[in-house]
Design a protein around this motif. Structure first.
Motif, PDB file in Angstrom:
ATOM      1  N   GLU A 118     -12.944   3.659   2.673  1.00 56.21           N
ATOM      2  CA  GLU A 118     -12.886   2.363   3.367  1.00 56.21           C
ATOM      3  C   GLU A 118     -14.188   2.099   4.142  1.00 56.21           C
ATOM      4  O   GLU A 118     -15.130   1.524   3.587  1.00 56.21           O
ATOM      5  CB  GLU A 118     -11.666   2.347   4.295  1.00 56.21           C
ATOM      6  N   GLU A 119     -14.280   2.520   5.402  1.00 56.09           N
ATOM      7  CA  GLU A 119     -15.440   2.166   6.224  1.00 56.09           C
ATOM      8  C   GLU A 119     -16.769   2.608   5.619  1.00 56.09           C
ATOM      9  O   GLU A 119     -17.788   1.906   5.732  1.00 56.09           O
ATOM     10  CB  GLU A 119     -15.315   2.785   7.632  1.00 56.09           C
ATOM     11  N   ASP A 120     -16.771   3.795   4.969  1.00 54.29           N
ATOM     12  CA  ASP A 120     -18.036   4.329   4.443  1.00 54.29           C
ATOM     13  C   ASP A 120     -18.141   4.180   2.925  1.00 54.29           C
ATOM     14  O   ASP A 120     -18.931   4.882   2.278  1.00 54.29           O
ATOM     15  CB  ASP A 120     -18.176   5.811   4.820  1.00 54.29           C
ATOM     16  N   SER A 121     -17.359   3.281   2.356  1.00 53.49           N
ATOM     17  CA  SER A 121     -17.389   3.109   0.890  1.00 53.49           C
ATOM     18  C   SER A 121     -18.758   2.629   0.406  1.00 53.49           C
ATOM     19  O   SER A 121     -19.253   3.061  -0.644  1.00 53.49           O
ATOM     20  CB  SER A 121     -16.301   2.136   0.444  1.00 53.49           C
ATOM     21  N   THR A 122     -19.398   1.734   1.176  1.00 47.12           N
ATOM     22  CA  THR A 122     -20.723   1.238   0.795  1.00 47.12           C
ATOM     23  C   THR A 122     -21.756   2.368   0.821  1.00 47.12           C
ATOM     24  O   THR A 122     -22.554   2.533  -0.115  1.00 47.12           O
ATOM     25  CB  THR A 122     -21.166   0.111   1.741  1.00 47.12           C
ATOM     26  N   SER A 123     -21.708   3.174   1.884  1.00 46.00           N
ATOM     27  CA  SER A 123     -22.629   4.308   1.994  1.00 46.00           C
ATOM     28  C   SER A 123     -22.397   5.306   0.862  1.00 46.00           C
ATOM     29  O   SER A 123     -23.345   5.904   0.330  1.00 46.00           O
ATOM     30  CB  SER A 123     -22.445   5.016   3.335  1.00 46.00           C
ATOM     31  N   ASP A 128      -9.889   8.906   3.595  1.00 45.56           N
ATOM     32  CA  ASP A 128      -9.605   7.487   3.855  1.00 45.56           C
ATOM     33  C   ASP A 128     -10.842   6.774   4.368  1.00 45.56           C
ATOM     34  O   ASP A 128     -11.121   5.626   3.974  1.00 45.56           O
ATOM     35  CB  ASP A 128      -8.472   7.363   4.885  1.00 45.56           C
ATOM     36  N   ARG A 129     -11.591   7.416   5.227  1.00 49.30           N
ATOM     37  CA  ARG A 129     -12.796   6.778   5.767  1.00 49.30           C
ATOM     38  C   ARG A 129     -13.851   6.608   4.668  1.00 49.30           C
ATOM     39  O   ARG A 129     -14.549   5.580   4.619  1.00 49.30           O
ATOM     40  CB  ARG A 129     -13.358   7.606   6.922  1.00 49.30           C
ATOM     41  N   GLU A 143     -15.799  10.335  11.161  1.00 46.47           N
ATOM     42  CA  GLU A 143     -17.123   9.784  10.887  1.00 46.47           C
ATOM     43  C   GLU A 143     -18.162  10.899  10.828  1.00 46.47           C
ATOM     44  O   GLU A 143     -19.003  10.933   9.912  1.00 46.47           O
ATOM     45  CB  GLU A 143     -17.492   8.778  11.973  1.00 46.47           C
ATOM     46  N   CYS A 192     -17.783  12.890   7.625  1.00 47.08           N
ATOM     47  CA  CYS A 192     -18.272  12.125   6.475  1.00 47.08           C
ATOM     48  C   CYS A 192     -19.789  12.249   6.329  1.00 47.08           C
ATOM     49  O   CYS A 192     -20.309  12.445   5.229  1.00 47.08           O
ATOM     50  CB  CYS A 192     -17.886  10.645   6.617  1.00 47.08           C
ATOM     51  N   SER A 235      -7.700  11.975   6.601  1.00 45.33           N
ATOM     52  CA  SER A 235      -8.434  11.042   7.471  1.00 45.33           C
ATOM     53  C   SER A 235      -9.877  10.869   7.015  1.00 45.33           C
ATOM     54  O   SER A 235     -10.435   9.761   7.054  1.00 45.33           O
ATOM     55  CB  SER A 235      -8.392  11.530   8.921  1.00 45.33           C
TER      56      SER A 235
END
Length: 496
Positions: free
Chosen positions: A461-466, A457-458, A425, A428, A454
């Protein structure tokens, strides 16, 4: 207490294991490409005098200049005899840049520091230590019998008187009778005495033939040093797994330490010597931060450049009486374990011990005494202070060579020695900031982000909107590429 010494020899390195009652207590490692230099004598040249530190840097032919402090510069004979100096010794009164002098290494280079030197030369043999610049006879404090001390001094004084009559007082030097000399015959002492004088004569001859800086006396390899220094210890067996080293050891023992011939043994077994005694696993365990205690508690050892810290925890030990008794028993066990770990890992310098807080003064005193008793078996000099107001025990242990961790390990390329790495995180968000900076400075049609799996992948996925919001903000499309060779904190942004 029974002690065995196990010597494992390969072309690349020699390892010496000291085993007491079946438990590894100490491990010494000498690698053929990086042999220790403690005990070596060099002709050096002062490269820089530092009045502010009362020290000097001395070139002895190594990669880094060595360090010589004013306190390690030997007193003049008249100062030794009176025991009084006319005024404080200043480095600029004793040394000048470009001056040549004979020095001996007392500490190996450690980390970024050069070797530490002394001008007080000492050369040990079986029974004696020779002091070329000395004049007196000293006796080891461990020889307590006054009759024995006087006998030994009288024998040596007779030898020295004969030599002085032949070559003069200034050519002889001084001697210290080692602990092993207790009970030694005059004939045995004479052999050591003559050997050391011949050895020093050869050192002087080599010095006269050395025009610049360089080595003029090299100490014995670690296997033979071990044999030389083993007298006085309760050693039952010395096992060597190399036939060649064993034969050299036999020859050396016959000439220098015949008393140990009966305990020398060659190990020809198929199974590795260290595996037979579980030494390999003990070395692996010595690399771990966490050391379990038999009670269920544990200690945490953290080694830094400035100091070593050791924290004691009860862990799963719940005791059977009350909390204070549980803490006391854990601390007692930890004190003995800490003493062994310091010796096994060869940790030196300043060491801070954080025992679990104890209410009872008697408990604190008992833990401190247990620690001091356990440290008595350590060959390195230690000093333990009283428990501080914060409940910490401060101690020091003399450091002459690298710790086991520094010999066997290197700084982690992933965390650069921090012991932690940034989360995916965090990386990123660093990428987002870097992308924004790059977009403002350059006009790129597209940007390629290369990072570890890693992180990629983030981002997907988790930060795709950002990531989508960032692309819209900068007006430049972003491509993502995972690379298995990238470390967790590593990334690159390529403009296209």
């Amino acid at each position: 207490m029974s002690e065995e010494i196990l010597i494992n020899v390969t072309p690349q390195e020699t390892r010496i294991a000291y085993v007491e009652n079946g438990v590894l207590q100490e491990i010494n490692i000498e690698r053929s490409r990086s042999r220790g230099i403690v005990g070596n004598i060099y002709q050096g040249r002062v490269s820089r005098v530092l009045p502010g530190m009362e020290a000097a840097f001395v070139d002895i032919g190594l990669e880094r200049a060595a360090f010589l402090h004013v306190s390690d510069i030997e007193l003049k004979p008249e100062e030794k005899e009176t025991g009084v100096e006319t005024r404080p010794r200043m480095i600029y009164d004793l040394l000048r840049t470009g001056q040549n002098l004979i020095v001996q290494v007392i500490k190996d280079p450690l980390g970024t520091k050069g070797a530490r030197l002394t001008t007080e030369i000492t050369i040990p043999s079986r029974y004696l230590v020779y002091l070329p610049n000395g004049r007196n006879i000293g006796v080891s404090s461990r020889i307590e019998d006054p009759v024995q001390r006087d006998r030994l001094k009288d024998i040596l004084a007779e030898f020295m008187a004969e030599s002085i009559e032949r070559v003069g007082e200034n050519e002889i030097g001084g001697f210290i009778l080692r602990t092993a000399a207790e009970g030694a015959t005059a004939e045995a002492l004479r052999q050591d005495y003559d050997f050391l004088l011949r050895l020093w004569a050869s050192v002087q001859e080599r010095q006269s033939q050395t025009n610049g800086v360089g080595l003029i006396f090299e100490d014995l390899p670690i296997a033979l040093r071990t044999l030389r220094d083993v007298l006085g210890r309760y050693v039952e067996k010395i096992r060597i797994d190399s036939r060649e080293t064993y034969h050299r050891a036999i020859q050396f023992a016959q000439e220098m330490v015949p008393d140990i011939l009966p305990i020398l043994e060659h190990y020809p077994g198929e199974r590795p010597l260290f595996d037979m005694h579980n030494i390999e696993q003990e070395i692996v365990n010595a690399m771990e931060r966490r050391v379990p205690l038999k009670s269920g508690g544990y200690i945490i050892i953290d080694q830094t450049e400035a100091m070593t810290t050791i924290d004691v925890n009860t862990g799963g030990f719940v005791g059977s009486k009350n909390l204070e008794e549980t803490i006391f028993k854990t601390n007692l066990e930890a004190a003995s374990t800490i003493a062994r770990q310091l010796r096994l890992r060869n940790l030196g310098g300043i060491i801070i011990l954080d025992f679990i807080d104890m209410i009872e003064p008697d408990h604190r005193l008992a833990v401190q005494e247990t620690l001091k008793r356990a440290l008595e078996a350590d060959h390195a000099r230690t000093k333990v202070c009283e428990v501080s107001g914060l409940g910490l025990v401060e101690m020091t242990r003399k450091r002459t060579r690298e710790s086991l961790e520094h010999i066997l390990c290197t700084v982690c390329p992933t965390c650069s020695g921090r012991g932690t790495v940034k989360t995916a995180e965090t990386v990123c968000y660093e990428i987002f900031r870097e992308v924004t900076r790059e977009a403002r400075q350059y006009h790129a049609k597209q940007m390629l982000v290369i990072a570890s799996s890693s992180v990629i992948d983030r981002l997907r996925e988790e930060d795709s909107t950002s990531l989508a919001e960032l692309q819209e903000f900068i007006g430049v499309p972003l491509r993502l590429q995972a690379d298995v060779h990238y470390l967790p904190e590593q990334y690159d942004i390529v403009l296209m």
